[in-house]
Each structure stands twice: as structure tokens, then as C-alpha cells.
Motif scaffolding. Structure first.
Motif, PDB file in Angstrom:
ATOM      1  N   PRO A  86       0.804  -1.226   0.000  1.00 50.17           N
ATOM      2  CA  PRO A  86       0.000   0.000   0.000  1.00 50.17           C
ATOM      3  C   PRO A  86       0.835   1.274   0.000  1.00 50.17           C
ATOM      4  N   GLN A  87       0.296   2.297  -0.670  1.00 53.61           N
ATOM      5  CA  GLN A  87       0.899   3.625  -0.723  1.00 53.61           C
ATOM      6  C   GLN A  87       0.026   4.588   0.087  1.00 53.61           C
ATOM      7  N   LEU A  88       0.636   5.461   0.853  1.00 52.28           N
ATOM      8  CA  LEU A  88      -0.102   6.427   1.668  1.00 52.28           C
ATOM      9  C   LEU A  88       0.171   7.835   1.169  1.00 52.28           C
ATOM     10  N   THR A  89      -0.876   8.632   1.040  1.00 55.38           N
ATOM     11  CA  THR A  89      -0.731  10.040   0.675  1.00 55.38           C
ATOM     12  C   THR A  89      -0.741  10.868   1.949  1.00 55.38           C
ATOM     13  N   LEU A  90       0.341  11.616   2.169  1.00 58.23           N
ATOM     14  CA  LEU A  90       0.550  12.320   3.436  1.00 58.23           C
ATOM     15  C   LEU A  90       0.822  13.796   3.191  1.00 58.23           C
ATOM     16  N   PRO A  91       0.504  14.638   4.189  1.00 58.23           N
ATOM     17  CA  PRO A  91       0.796  16.071   4.048  1.00 58.23           C
ATOM     18  C   PRO A  91       2.267  16.372   4.309  1.00 58.23           C
ATOM     19  N   GLN A 111       1.118  17.632  -0.590  1.00 56.88           N
ATOM     20  CA  GLN A 111       0.966  16.204  -0.350  1.00 56.88           C
ATOM     21  C   GLN A 111       2.032  15.401  -1.097  1.00 56.88           C
ATOM     22  N   PHE A 112       2.398  14.278  -0.493  1.00 56.85           N
ATOM     23  CA  PHE A 112       3.295  13.345  -1.166  1.00 56.85           C
ATOM     24  C   PHE A 112       2.839  11.924  -0.875  1.00 56.85           C
ATOM     25  N   THR A 113       3.191  11.011  -1.761  1.00 56.97           N
ATOM     26  CA  THR A 113       2.809   9.614  -1.609  1.00 56.97           C
ATOM     27  C   THR A 113       4.048   8.777  -1.324  1.00 56.97           C
ATOM     28  N   ALA A 114       3.931   7.901  -0.335  1.00 65.55           N
ATOM     29  CA  ALA A 114       5.065   7.063   0.049  1.00 65.55           C
ATOM     30  C   ALA A 114       4.570   5.656   0.373  1.00 65.55           C
ATOM     31  N   PRO A 115       5.369   4.634   0.088  1.00 61.64           N
ATOM     32  CA  PRO A 115       4.991   3.269   0.456  1.00 61.64           C
ATOM     33  C   PRO A 115       4.935   3.115   1.975  1.00 61.64           C
ATOM     34  N   ALA A 116       3.925   2.434   2.451  1.00 61.70           N
ATOM     35  CA  ALA A 116       3.805   2.193   3.890  1.00 61.70           C
ATOM     36  C   ALA A 116       5.026   1.457   4.417  1.00 61.70           C
ATOM     37  N   HIS A 117       5.546   0.520   3.618  1.00 56.59           N
ATOM     38  CA  HIS A 117       6.730  -0.226   4.039  1.00 56.59           C
ATOM     39  C   HIS A 117       7.934   0.693   4.237  1.00 56.59           C
ATOM     40  N   SER A 118       8.095   1.697   3.363  1.00 53.33           N
ATOM     41  CA  SER A 118       9.260   2.578   3.472  1.00 53.33           C
ATOM     42  C   SER A 118       9.167   3.468   4.712  1.00 53.33           C
ATOM     43  N   ILE A 119       7.951   3.839   5.087  1.00 52.50           N
ATOM     44  CA  ILE A 119       7.777   4.626   6.310  1.00 52.50           C
ATOM     45  C   ILE A 119       8.172   3.796   7.530  1.00 52.50           C
ATOM     46  N   ASN A 169       8.644  14.201  12.923  1.00 50.77           N
ATOM     47  CA  ASN A 169       7.603  15.158  13.314  1.00 50.77           C
ATOM     48  C   ASN A 169       6.783  15.658  12.132  1.00 50.77           C
ATOM     49  N   LEU A 170       7.292  15.482  10.922  1.00 46.55           N
ATOM     50  CA  LEU A 170       6.549  15.885   9.728  1.00 46.55           C
ATOM     51  C   LEU A 170       5.423  14.907   9.400  1.00 46.55           C
ATOM     52  N   LEU A 171       5.472  13.718  10.011  1.00 48.76           N
ATOM     53  CA  LEU A 171       4.472  12.693   9.729  1.00 48.76           C
ATOM     54  C   LEU A 171       3.286  12.810  10.683  1.00 48.76           C
ATOM     55  N   PRO A 172       2.096  12.403  10.258  1.00 49.27           N
ATOM     56  CA  PRO A 172       0.901  12.501  11.112  1.00 49.27           C
ATOM     57  C   PRO A 172       1.013  11.607  12.342  1.00 49.27           C
ATOM     58  N   PRO A 173       0.335  11.960  13.430  1.00 46.12           N
ATOM     59  CA  PRO A 173       0.315  11.100  14.619  1.00 46.12           C
ATOM     60  C   PRO A 173      -0.312   9.741  14.286  1.00 46.12           C
ATOM     61  N   GLY A 174       0.212   8.714  14.877  1.00 44.57           N
ATOM     62  CA  GLY A 174      -0.340   7.374  14.680  1.00 44.57           C
ATOM     63  C   GLY A 174       0.028   6.729  13.360  1.00 44.57           C
ATOM     64  N   ILE A 175       1.015   7.308  12.658  1.00 47.70           N
ATOM     65  CA  ILE A 175       1.338   6.805  11.324  1.00 47.70           C
ATOM     66  C   ILE A 175       1.862   5.368  11.362  1.00 47.70           C
ATOM     67  N   LEU A 176       2.544   4.988  12.430  1.00 45.93           N
ATOM     68  CA  LEU A 176       3.041   3.611  12.516  1.00 45.93           C
ATOM     69  C   LEU A 176       1.895   2.608  12.477  1.00 45.93           C
ATOM     70  N   ASN A 177       0.875   2.851  13.299  1.00 50.69           N
ATOM     71  CA  ASN A 177      -0.285   1.952  13.323  1.00 50.69           C
ATOM     72  C   ASN A 177      -1.014   1.952  11.979  1.00 50.69           C
ATOM     73  N   ILE A 178      -1.109   3.134  11.378  1.00 55.14           N
ATOM     74  CA  ILE A 178      -1.778   3.234  10.076  1.00 55.14           C
ATOM     75  C   ILE A 178      -1.050   2.376   9.044  1.00 55.14           C
ATOM     76  N   CYS A 179       0.274   2.484   9.007  1.00 55.16           N
ATOM     77  CA  CYS A 179       1.067   1.703   8.055  1.00 55.16           C
ATOM     78  C   CYS A 179       0.911   0.206   8.293  1.00 55.16           C
ATOM     79  N   GLU A 180       1.065  -0.201   9.531  1.00 57.66           N
ATOM     80  CA  GLU A 180       0.989  -1.626   9.853  1.00 57.66           C
ATOM     81  C   GLU A 180      -0.388  -2.201   9.537  1.00 57.66           C
ATOM     82  N   ASN A 181      -1.449  -1.466   9.891  1.00 61.16           N
ATOM     83  CA  ASN A 181      -2.807  -1.949   9.643  1.00 61.16           C
ATOM     84  C   ASN A 181      -3.140  -1.991   8.151  1.00 61.16           C
TER      85      ASN A 181
END
Length: 309
Positions: free
Chosen positions: A143-148, A153-161, A187-199
Motif C-alpha cells: 500500500p501507498q499512503l498520501t501524506l501532508p 501532499q506526497f505519496t510514500a509506500p507504507a513499508h518505506s515509512i 515530526n513531519l508525519l501525522p500522529p499514529g502513522i506507525l499503526n496506520i502503516c501496519e494496519n
């Protein structure tokens, strides 16, 4: 079989007025040949105007659910050939499309004339069979995530995060002086991003495994869904989210894939639909459409002009 250029010439002879008629003629001919409903999901991500179109318009999204509702309305058969050409998109939208189509059809064949990537690969894995040509490709499902970000906005692979967090931890343990650098970056990443990526990673793989075992391998004693889903979702294996996975590799990992070239008449009819659809996206303001063999469906247009020659 008419080539892409021959189909385009046929349409241009009427100054583009017959482009819908030509495409629909080929769709109806294909449906009559296979005695199945036929729906094409066609994104303009490979059209000549693609660089000028925001990727969100080209991708699978929840608006497409309405498109499939329009295309399925009035169709009576219980078997479907679903022609897919898409770069992928939303996992949630793909799941809703799969739920809707599987509630309607007993047997679905995904037909990939060129590219069905990411979420489109996932939809293909929810079918009973996949048809690919020598030129066709599926893609990884990581999965790819679009983040602020401060620059947009930019898109990054959840695995790379997740890999970045792992590197940060290892770097800070090895040299605590690097902590401020990593903290500023994280700190540039949204709160809870680890859980979002893993889920999100778990959800994409579990859904594909579930669909494969329920539909493609439903009558088989040997369920291969989990192994195939893990391979498709393995970012370390694929290195790139856009990596093309050809028919031979799809067969090798255990997917039920038929070669488009095995039936020359079928190949001719499928590619005629695809080429006519590609011409539609090149010469009109349409940037994505979902259409059935009766010419009914949903069309997304843009006022973006195609690039000048």
C-alpha cells in the motif's frame, strides 16, 4: 485484427463523431462471442494527456462504485468479463467494488490487456480467473499512503515509512547525537502513522488472501491465497511499487491465469475494445470510464486540453 492505428484512422475518418459507436460495437461483439456480460474499467493513466491529469482522477476511488452501479444496471447474465486498465488506487474503494460485483456475478474473469496495478491487481485477485497477454502486467499490492508535507501532499509506500522508523531507532541507539535529525523528520508525519502503516499492510494482504481462497481457489483443497498475497505485498522483493509482473510470473506464483493468445478470436475482440477505448481517452475530454456491452455506464471528463504536438 485491426491495429490501434487502424482503429484510430476509422474513427478519425468521421472526425471523431463515431468514436463511441466504434468502441461500443467492439464491446457488443466481445459480449456476444463469450456469451457473458462485459464491463470495461478504463483509466487514462497511459493516455497522451495523463501528465496533465491529477492522479486522484485516474485512480480507483469511491466514485467508481457509482460507475459500476451504472454499468451493472440492467445486465442479466451471471458471468462477467471485467476488462481492467488502471494504475490502482484506494483499497477501500477496491473492496467495495469487489463486494458489489461478487454479489451480482457467480463467475468473474479479469481481463488485463495492458496494466492492472496495485488496487487493480487486488480486484483481479478477487476474480475466478485472470486473462493476460504477453504484453500484460499486474503489480505489487504494497500500500501507498498520501501524506501532508510543508510543500504539499506526497505519496510514500507504507513499508518505506516503517523502514525509516526502524533506521531511526537503530541510528539513535548507535549514535544518540543523530536523534534531533530523526525527530525533525518524523515530526513531519501525522500522529499514529506507525499503526496506520501496519494496519494498511495487513489489511491489503489479508483481503487478497481471503479473495483468492474464496473465489479463485474456492473449490481447491490447496489454498494458496496467503502465500500469493504475501509475495505480492513484499516490498523488499519488488523494490518498486510500479514493478510489472508478467503472465509467466503470475503463473509461477500460483495464480490461475489464461493466456490471451490461446484464443485468437477472443484476443482480437479484447484488443479491439482496448484500442478503441484508448483512442477515446486520447481524442476526447474523457479521462476515465466504466462501460458495459450495451453502451451504458459512467464517464469522467475533464476540461484539461491534450498537449499540443
Amino acid at each position: 485484427m485491426p491495429s490501434r492505428s487502424q482503429i484510430q484512422e476509422r474513427i478519425q475518418e468521421t472526425k471523431g463523431k463515431a468514436q463511441d459507436d466504434v468502441r461500443r460495437e467492439y464491446l457488443k461483439d466481445l459480449s456476444d462471442y463469450v456469451d457473458r456480460d462485459v464491463i470495461i474499467y478504463m483509466s487514462g493513466f497511459t493516455s497522451i494527456k495523463a501528465p496533465s491529469i491529477p492522479s486522484t482522477f485516474q485512480s480507483i476511488n469511491l466514485q467508481d462504485v457509482q460507475g459500476f452501479m451504472a454499468a451493472v444496471h440492467g445486465l442479466k447474465r451471471k458471468k462477467l468479463d471485467l476488462i481492467l486498465h488502471s494504475p490502482g488506487g484506494s483499497l477501500e474503494a477496491a473492496e467495495q467494488i469487489v463486494q458489489y460485483l461478487r454479489a451480482k456475478y457467480d463467475h468473474i474473469r479479469a481481463v488485463i490487456p495492458q496494466n492492472a496495478m496495485s488496487a487493480a491487481t487486488m480486484i483481479s485477485c478477487a476474480c475466478d480467473e485472470i486473462v493476460m497477454g504477453k504484453q500484460s502486467a499486474m503489480g505489487p499490492i504494497d500500500p501507498q499512503l498520501t501524506l501532508p508535507s510543508p510543500s504539499g501532499q506526497f505519496t510514500a509506500p507504507a513499508h518505506s515509512i516503517l523502514d525509516d522508523f526502524k533506521k531511526a531507532r537503530e541510528s539513535i541507539i548507535a549514535d544518540p547525537k543523530t536523534a534531533p535529525l530523526w525527530v525533525n523528520r518524523i515530526n513531519l508525519l501525522p500522529p499514529g502513522i506507525l499503526n496506520i502503516c501496519e494496519n494498511t499492510i495487513k489489511n491489503s494482504e489479508s483481503k487478497v488472501a481471503e479473495w483468492l481462497d474464496n473465489y479463485m481457489f474456492g473449490s481447491d483443497q490447496d489454498k494458496k491465497g496467503t502465500d500469493i498475497a504475501k509475495w505480492l505485498g513484499n516490498a523488499a522483493e519488488h523494490k518498486s511499487h510500479g514493478r510489472p509482473i508478467n503472465i509467466e510470473k503470475c503463473k509461477e506464483i500460483g495464480l490461475k491465469v489464461a493466456a490471451l493468445e490461446d484464443d485468437q478470436d477472443y484476443q482480437e475482440k479484447v484488443l479491439s475494445v482496448f484500442h478503441a477505448s484508448a483512442v477515446t481517452l486520447d481524442i476526447t475530454s474523457c479521462i476515465k470510464f466504466i462501460e458495459n456491452q450495451n453502451g451504458k455506464g459512467w464517464f469522467l471528463a475533464s476540461d484539461i486540453q491534450k498537449p499540443s504536438a
